[in-house]
Write a protein that holds these residues in place. Structure first.
Motif, PDB file in Angstrom:
ATOM      1  N   VAL A   1     -10.349  11.521   6.706  1.00  0.00           N
ATOM      2  CA  VAL A   1      -9.791  11.799   7.656  1.00  0.00           C
ATOM      3  C   VAL A   1      -8.578  10.380   7.884  1.00  0.00           C
ATOM      4  CG1 VAL A   1      -9.172  11.473   9.979  1.00  0.00           C
ATOM      5  CG2 VAL A   1     -11.080  12.858   9.832  1.00  0.00           C
ATOM      6  N   PRO A   2      -7.657  10.510   7.144  1.00  0.00           N
ATOM      7  CA  PRO A   2      -6.868   9.669   7.678  1.00  0.00           C
ATOM      8  C   PRO A   2      -6.356   8.858   8.419  1.00  0.00           C
ATOM      9  CG  PRO A   2      -5.867  11.349   6.691  1.00  0.00           C
ATOM     10  CD  PRO A   2      -6.997  12.083   7.544  1.00  0.00           C
ATOM     11  N   ARG A   3      -6.574   7.538   8.565  1.00  0.00           N
ATOM     12  CA  ARG A   3      -6.510   6.251   8.317  1.00  0.00           C
ATOM     13  C   ARG A   3      -4.699   5.966   9.197  1.00  0.00           C
ATOM     14  NH1 ARG A   3     -11.094   4.031   9.680  1.00  0.00           N
ATOM     15  NH2 ARG A   3     -13.203   3.879   8.004  1.00  0.00           N
TER      16      ARG A   3
ATOM     17  N   ALA B   1      -5.344  12.105  18.548  1.00  0.00           N
ATOM     18  CA  ALA B   1      -5.726  13.190  18.228  1.00  0.00           C
ATOM     19  C   ALA B   1      -6.834  12.524  16.648  1.00  0.00           C
ATOM     20  CB  ALA B   1      -5.311  14.337  18.204  1.00  0.00           C
ATOM     21  N   LEU B   2      -6.181  12.587  15.953  1.00  0.00           N
ATOM     22  CA  LEU B   2      -5.603  12.159  14.296  1.00  0.00           C
ATOM     23  C   LEU B   2      -7.652  10.752  14.521  1.00  0.00           C
ATOM     24  CD1 LEU B   2      -5.882  12.882  11.737  1.00  0.00           C
ATOM     25  CD2 LEU B   2      -4.087  10.742  11.595  1.00  0.00           C
TER      26      LEU B   2
ATOM     27  N   GLU C   1      -2.878   6.815   6.137  1.00  0.00           N
ATOM     28  CA  GLU C   1      -3.171   6.797   4.564  1.00  0.00           C
ATOM     29  C   GLU C   1      -2.994   7.548   3.644  1.00  0.00           C
ATOM     30  OE1 GLU C   1      -7.634   6.451   3.148  1.00  0.00           O
ATOM     31  OE2 GLU C   1      -7.181   6.685   4.946  1.00  0.00           O
ATOM     32  N   PHE C   2      -2.779   7.373   2.339  1.00  0.00           N
ATOM     33  CA  PHE C   2      -2.434   8.671   1.499  1.00  0.00           C
ATOM     34  C   PHE C   2      -3.797   8.337   1.125  1.00  0.00           C
ATOM     35  CE2 PHE C   2      -1.467  10.350  -2.333  1.00  0.00           C
ATOM     36  CZ  PHE C   2      -0.275  11.255  -2.252  1.00  0.00           C
ATOM     37  N   ILE C   3      -3.983   9.775   0.358  1.00  0.00           N
ATOM     38  CA  ILE C   3      -5.014  10.884  -0.218  1.00  0.00           C
ATOM     39  C   ILE C   3      -4.760  10.978  -0.684  1.00  0.00           C
ATOM     40  CG2 ILE C   3      -7.375  11.269   0.345  1.00  0.00           C
ATOM     41  CD1 ILE C   3      -7.329  10.541   3.030  1.00  0.00           C
ATOM     42  N   GLN C   4      -4.859  11.375  -1.914  1.00  0.00           N
ATOM     43  CA  GLN C   4      -4.833  12.483  -3.358  1.00  0.00           C
ATOM     44  C   GLN C   4      -5.427  13.401  -2.756  1.00  0.00           C
ATOM     45  OE1 GLN C   4      -2.576  11.989  -5.780  1.00  0.00           O
ATOM     46  NE2 GLN C   4      -2.181  14.118  -5.639  1.00  0.00           N
TER      47      GLN C   4
ATOM     48  N   LYS D   1       0.968  -1.176  -0.044  1.00  0.00           N
ATOM     49  CA  LYS D   1       0.108  -0.377   0.065  1.00  0.00           C
ATOM     50  C   LYS D   1       0.564   1.668  -0.013  1.00  0.00           C
ATOM     51  CE  LYS D   1      -4.074  -1.707   2.273  1.00  0.00           C
ATOM     52  NZ  LYS D   1      -5.440  -1.834   3.511  1.00  0.00           N
ATOM     53  N   VAL D   2       0.440   2.588  -0.583  1.00  0.00           N
ATOM     54  CA  VAL D   2       1.610   3.400  -0.972  1.00  0.00           C
ATOM     55  C   VAL D   2       0.610   4.322   0.687  1.00  0.00           C
ATOM     56  CG1 VAL D   2       1.079   5.920  -1.685  1.00  0.00           C
ATOM     57  CG2 VAL D   2       1.296   3.708  -2.935  1.00  0.00           C
ATOM     58  N   VAL D   3       1.274   5.118   0.734  1.00  0.00           N
ATOM     59  CA  VAL D   3       0.961   5.785   2.198  1.00  0.00           C
ATOM     60  C   VAL D   3       1.919   7.101   2.706  1.00  0.00           C
ATOM     61  CG1 VAL D   3       0.934   3.481   3.942  1.00  0.00           C
ATOM     62  CG2 VAL D   3       3.104   3.814   3.566  1.00  0.00           C
ATOM     63  N   ALA D   4       1.368   7.582   3.264  1.00  0.00           N
ATOM     64  CA  ALA D   4       1.893   9.260   3.717  1.00  0.00           C
ATOM     65  C   ALA D   4       2.571   8.566   5.075  1.00  0.00           C
ATOM     66  CB  ALA D   4       1.052  10.296   4.128  1.00  0.00           C
ATOM     67  N   VAL D   5       4.468   9.606   4.924  1.00  0.00           N
ATOM     68  CA  VAL D   5       4.567   9.045   5.936  1.00  0.00           C
ATOM     69  C   VAL D   5       5.329  10.863   6.444  1.00  0.00           C
ATOM     70  CG1 VAL D   5       7.255   7.989   7.361  1.00  0.00           C
ATOM     71  CG2 VAL D   5       6.387   6.748   5.124  1.00  0.00           C
ATOM     72  N   LYS D   6       4.553  10.877   7.722  1.00  0.00           N
ATOM     73  CA  LYS D   6       5.409  11.813   8.745  1.00  0.00           C
ATOM     74  C   LYS D   6       6.430  12.138   9.210  1.00  0.00           C
ATOM     75  CE  LYS D   6       2.850  15.803  10.843  1.00  0.00           C
ATOM     76  NZ  LYS D   6       1.550  16.669  11.272  1.00  0.00           N
ATOM     77  N   VAL D   7       7.662  12.789   8.956  1.00  0.00           N
ATOM     78  CA  VAL D   7       9.037  12.502  10.029  1.00  0.00           C
ATOM     79  C   VAL D   7       9.271  13.933  10.323  1.00  0.00           C
ATOM     80  CG1 VAL D   7      10.905  11.695   9.503  1.00  0.00           C
ATOM     81  CG2 VAL D   7       9.468  10.799   8.269  1.00  0.00           C
ATOM     82  N   GLN D   8       9.705  14.022  11.321  1.00  0.00           N
ATOM     83  CA  GLN D   8      10.242  15.279  12.180  1.00  0.00           C
ATOM     84  C   GLN D   8      11.425  15.649  11.410  1.00  0.00           C
ATOM     85  OE1 GLN D   8      10.088  16.964  17.245  1.00  0.00           O
ATOM     86  NE2 GLN D   8       8.030  15.342  16.187  1.00  0.00           N
ATOM     87  N   HIS D   9      11.271  16.656  11.987  1.00  0.00           N
ATOM     88  CA  HIS D   9      12.715  17.705  11.528  1.00  0.00           C
ATOM     89  C   HIS D   9      13.354  16.722  12.414  1.00  0.00           C
ATOM     90  CE1 HIS D   9      11.211  19.212   7.945  1.00  0.00           C
ATOM     91  NE2 HIS D   9      10.283  20.360   8.448  1.00  0.00           N
ATOM     92  N   ASP D  10      15.191  16.899  11.690  1.00  0.00           N
ATOM     93  CA  ASP D  10      16.104  16.469  13.065  1.00  0.00           C
ATOM     94  C   ASP D  10      15.870  17.313  14.008  1.00  0.00           C
ATOM     95  OD1 ASP D  10      17.888  14.598  14.796  1.00  0.00           O
ATOM     96  OD2 ASP D  10      19.475  14.225  12.895  1.00  0.00           O
ATOM     97  N   GLY D  11      16.250  17.436  15.959  1.00  0.00           N
ATOM     98  CA  GLY D  11      16.413  18.431  16.347  1.00  0.00           C
ATOM     99  C   GLY D  11      15.324  19.384  16.416  1.00  0.00           C
ATOM    100  N   VAL D  12      15.026  19.361  16.141  1.00  0.00           N
ATOM    101  CA  VAL D  12      13.246  20.928  16.071  1.00  0.00           C
ATOM    102  C   VAL D  12      12.850  20.401  17.050  1.00  0.00           C
ATOM    103  CG1 VAL D  12      11.268  19.273  15.013  1.00  0.00           C
ATOM    104  CG2 VAL D  12      11.483  21.241  14.665  1.00  0.00           C
ATOM    105  N   ASP D  13      12.742  19.676  17.800  1.00  0.00           N
ATOM    106  CA  ASP D  13      12.051  19.684  19.525  1.00  0.00           C
ATOM    107  C   ASP D  13      13.063  20.172  20.401  1.00  0.00           C
ATOM    108  OD1 ASP D  13      14.311  17.377  18.747  1.00  0.00           O
ATOM    109  OD2 ASP D  13      13.064  16.151  19.951  1.00  0.00           O
ATOM    110  N   ARG D  14      14.100  20.393  19.954  1.00  0.00           N
ATOM    111  CA  ARG D  14      15.222  21.406  20.711  1.00  0.00           C
ATOM    112  C   ARG D  14      15.172  22.542  20.637  1.00  0.00           C
ATOM    113  NH1 ARG D  14      22.030  21.337  20.487  1.00  0.00           N
ATOM    114  NH2 ARG D  14      22.120  22.531  22.446  1.00  0.00           N
TER     115      ARG D  14
END
Length: 363
Positions: A302-304, A285-286, A318-321, A224-237
């Motif tokens: 709402v993406p699963r 929350a999602l 889930e990836f939604i166009q 399956k094609v998915v959407a991957v959300k990745v936090q910028h490295d170091g952004v939390d700090r």
């Protein structure tokens, strides 16, 4: 919610698993290159952080995409030192001082001038220069300064038009993290190489925001094609460091101009940022928002979320166009995609009402 903008919502409830027509699950992805170093090279000590430096990495980007990414601003916050943070803080405070004295100078020079085009032009020029300087600083410093600019871009009627128009660029085309850093975050979060989880991974992000960026990928387990959300490295700090600087700025602005009191924003961010930086909270929350909207019969999709692929800094959904909701203002977009913008806006207002007034949680 953005999926509503491509005309896919009508009739979506009759499709399995909330799928939409034109779903991109079978669309071919870009060629994936898995070369990267699990850990970035250590940077030497000293004052090299005061100069412009190149980010370490060994990933070979696929052909034409290398030039495309090199043209973009890179999110360079992974290895900031104590000196980097101090430099960013004092640069921010010095810029605020510069802007303040510019306004005081214009105020004094135009005192006694009659209302008219000449006086208005002086003030518009002052707003334009100041807004541009603040926007450039936000793009260079990144972190919470971008998020602050995004908030101010929506303050139409409160801030001069020059500011809201200038800050609008901070809502799109933001800096991106290099693909090798994305791979490192994924491996650090799931404790296994990305190529074990994904059979394909598009190195070009679909979008980038102040906290994270999103990539399209294909799961190795089921294709399956998915959407991957990745936090910028170091952004939390960097976010937690920046909140102290913005609190100081907000207090000073409130002293100079009581009508522009942003201290409440700083207080709310101080409380909400730790949760916002933890994607496990976002997943919860999602899911809650999706369940409530489906129960109410709302058409918003709402993406699963893939619960087994969710961590503090990465989560897969889930990836939604879809398309940007601002395109609803373009007649050709609505006509080309068969979108009834009045229905879209009605469904959005309904969704807002359900979350804010019925469920008590707005996502």
């Amino acid at each position: 919610l953005e999926a509503m903008a491509n005309g896919a919502v009508p009739g979506a409830s009759s499709l399995p698993n909330g799928a939409v027509p034109g779903h991109a699950q079978h669309a071919p992805l870009a060629t994936t290159t898995w070369q990267y170093e699990p850990e970035p090279p250590k940077r030497g000590l000293g004052f090299a952080c005061c100069t412009v430096r190149q980010k370490p990495g060994s990933v070979e980007m696929p052909g034409p995409r290398e030039d495309e990414q090199e043209k973009k601003v890179i999110w360079d916050t992974a290895d900031l030192t104590w000196w980097d943070f101090q430099r960013r803080r004092w640069k921010t405070l010095w810029l605020m001082r510069t802007v303040y004295f510019r306004y005081k100078s214009v105020q004094e020079s135009t005192e006694g001038w009659p209302e008219g085009p000449e006086r208005e032009k002086v003030w518009v020029d002052c707003h334009t220069v100041s807004a541009r300087e603040l926007r450039i600083h936000a793009e260079e410093a990144k972190g919470l300064f971008i998020k602050a600019g995004q908030v101010m871009s929506a303050m139409v009627g409160t801030l001069p038009d020059a500011f809201t128009n200038e800050f609008l660029s901070l809502t799109d085309h933001l800096p991106v993290s290099r693909i090798e850093e994305v791979y490192r975050i994924i491996q650090r979060t799931f404790r296994q190489p990305p190529k074990v989880i994904f059979s394909e991974f598009d190195p070009e992000p679909l979008a980038s925001a102040s906290i994270a960026q999103v990539h399209r990928a294909r799961l190795r387990s089921n294709g399956k094609v998915v959407a991957v959300k990745v936090q910028h490295d170091g952004v939390d700090r960097i976010f937690l460091e920046d909140i102290a600087t913005l609190t100081t700025v907000a207090e000073q602005v409130a002293y100079w101009a009581p009508d522009l009191d942003f201290r409440k924003f700083a207080e709310e961010w101080r409380d909400s940022l730790p949760r916002e930086l933890d994607f496990c909270h976002e997943m919860t929350a999602l899911e809650r928002a999706g369940n409530k909207l489906r129960e109410a019969g709302n058409s918003c999709i709402v993406p699963r979320v893939h619960k087994d692929l969710c961590g503090t800094h990465v989560f897969v959904m889930e990836f939604i166009q879809g398309g940007p909701i601002l395109d609803l203002g373009k007649a050709e977009f609505c006509e080309r995609n068969g979108v009834d913008k009045h229905r879209v806006l009605t469904e959005l207002l309904h969704a807002f009402g359900i979350m804010a007034f019925k469920d008590g949680m707005f996502h």
